[in-house]
Design an enzyme around this catalytic site. Structure first.
Site, PDB file in Angstrom:
ATOM      1  N   SER A  62       0.859  -1.190   0.000  1.00  0.00           N
ATOM      2  CA  SER A  62       0.000   0.000   0.000  1.00  0.00           C
ATOM      3  C   SER A  62       0.887   1.229   0.000  1.00  0.00           C
ATOM      4  O   SER A  62       2.060   1.171   0.420  1.00  0.00           O
ATOM      5  CB  SER A  62      -0.875   0.005   1.265  1.00  0.00           C
ATOM      6  OG  SER A  62      -1.483   1.268   1.474  1.00  0.00           O
TER       7      SER A  62
ATOM      8  N   TYR B  61      -1.187  -1.272  10.483  1.00  0.00           N
ATOM      9  CA  TYR B  61      -1.372  -1.418   9.044  1.00  0.00           C
ATOM     10  C   TYR B  61      -0.162  -0.867   8.292  1.00  0.00           C
ATOM     11  O   TYR B  61       0.396  -1.539   7.412  1.00  0.00           O
ATOM     12  CB  TYR B  61      -2.637  -0.685   8.608  1.00  0.00           C
ATOM     13  CG  TYR B  61      -2.986  -0.904   7.156  1.00  0.00           C
ATOM     14  CD1 TYR B  61      -3.632  -2.066   6.747  1.00  0.00           C
ATOM     15  CD2 TYR B  61      -2.664   0.038   6.183  1.00  0.00           C
ATOM     16  CE1 TYR B  61      -3.949  -2.281   5.405  1.00  0.00           C
ATOM     17  CE2 TYR B  61      -2.969  -0.162   4.843  1.00  0.00           C
ATOM     18  CZ  TYR B  61      -3.618  -1.323   4.469  1.00  0.00           C
ATOM     19  OH  TYR B  61      -3.914  -1.531   3.151  1.00  0.00           O
TER      20      TYR B  61
END
Length: 260
Positions: free
Chosen positions: A150, A165
């Site tokens: 990401s 995350y």
């Protein structure tokens, strides 16, 4: 050495190959499974929500649903064994399954942090390891691991994002490069795909809220979030012979988010 394809169509073709895609019951993972199948691959689509997987598989006979919780070692082993036993080979692994975790670090316990890393980082490592234990098909073509990272593994997403995350996605970038270095000579390529802000089940709240949606639009050079299908080409490139001389690379598809 990978044999050179004769045409552009052959360059991106996955005919005769087997792919495993995790987190495939919805969102980007479901799209990834259908893209690889449309390129000719036999796809083992894995997720916890088996009923959703079955609905995706009903639309394409090349997609085979496998119920799997990637946080569980036994499930990971069973997934890879199923794909190998039924197809006789595994050529592509897309580590897409992910857990979001808490947005604010103060709301995240050490156990919560570890749970996110178990799904987002430990599982991709173990599945990639399992792939290397599968004997090569003998075709001379390299096998491909695509880790879905990401932009939050590259830059801070504050005030959105999340400590676990971001750490897991940054760790996935480092893991990608290290495994690429260790396994390059064995014919296993390892690359990462780093999407920006795409609409999915995980980001539904982000795009539903006008304030956060406008934050995405302001920070993206193209002035919008990603649309369905705008990762198709990048995924197919990394999975196929089109990227036969590419390993250890992080392909960012973010509309210019990280270029500012």
């Amino acid at each position: 050495m990978t044999p050179a394809p004769h045409t552009v169509a052959e360059l991106f073709s996955l005919h005769g190959r087997t792919a495993v895609v995790t987190g495939a019951s919805s969102g980007l993972g479901a799209r990834f499974a259908t893209v690889l199948a449309s390129a000719g691959a036999t796809v083992y689509a894995a997720a916890r929500r088996l009923e959703k997987l079955k609905r995706i598989a009903d639309e394409d006979p090349r997609i085979h649903p496998v119920g799997c919780d990637v946080s569980q070692e036994a499930d990971r082993v069973r997934l890879m064994e199923t794909a190998l036993d039924e197809s006789g080979r595994i050529d592509v692994l897309v580590n897409n399954a992910g857990a979001p975790g808490a947005v604010h670090a103060a709301d995240e316990s050490a156990d919560d942090f570890a749970d996110v890393l178990a799904v987002n980082l430990v599982a991709p490592f173990h599945l990639a390891r399992l792939l290397t234990e599968v004997p090569p098909s003998g075709s001379g073509r390299s096998r491909s691991v695509v880790n879905v990272s990401s932009v939050l593994g590259l830059v801070s997403g504050a005030p959105l994002g999340g400590a676990a995350y971001a750490a897991s996605k940054a760790g996935l970038v480092g893991l990608t490069r290290e495994l690429a270095g260790q396994w390059g000579a064995t014919g296993v390529r390892v690359n990462a795909l780093a999407p920006g802000w795409f609409r999915s089940e995980m980001t539904e709240g982000l795009f539903a809220d006008e304030r956060s949606r406008r934050w995405v639009e302001r920070g993206t050079m193209l002035g919008r979030g990603g649309e369905q299908g705008e990762l198709d080409g990048a995924l197919l490139y990394l999975a196929s012979d089109a990227s036969s001389y590419c390993t250890g690379h992080v392909l960012t598809v973010d509309g210019g988010w990280t270029a500012r």
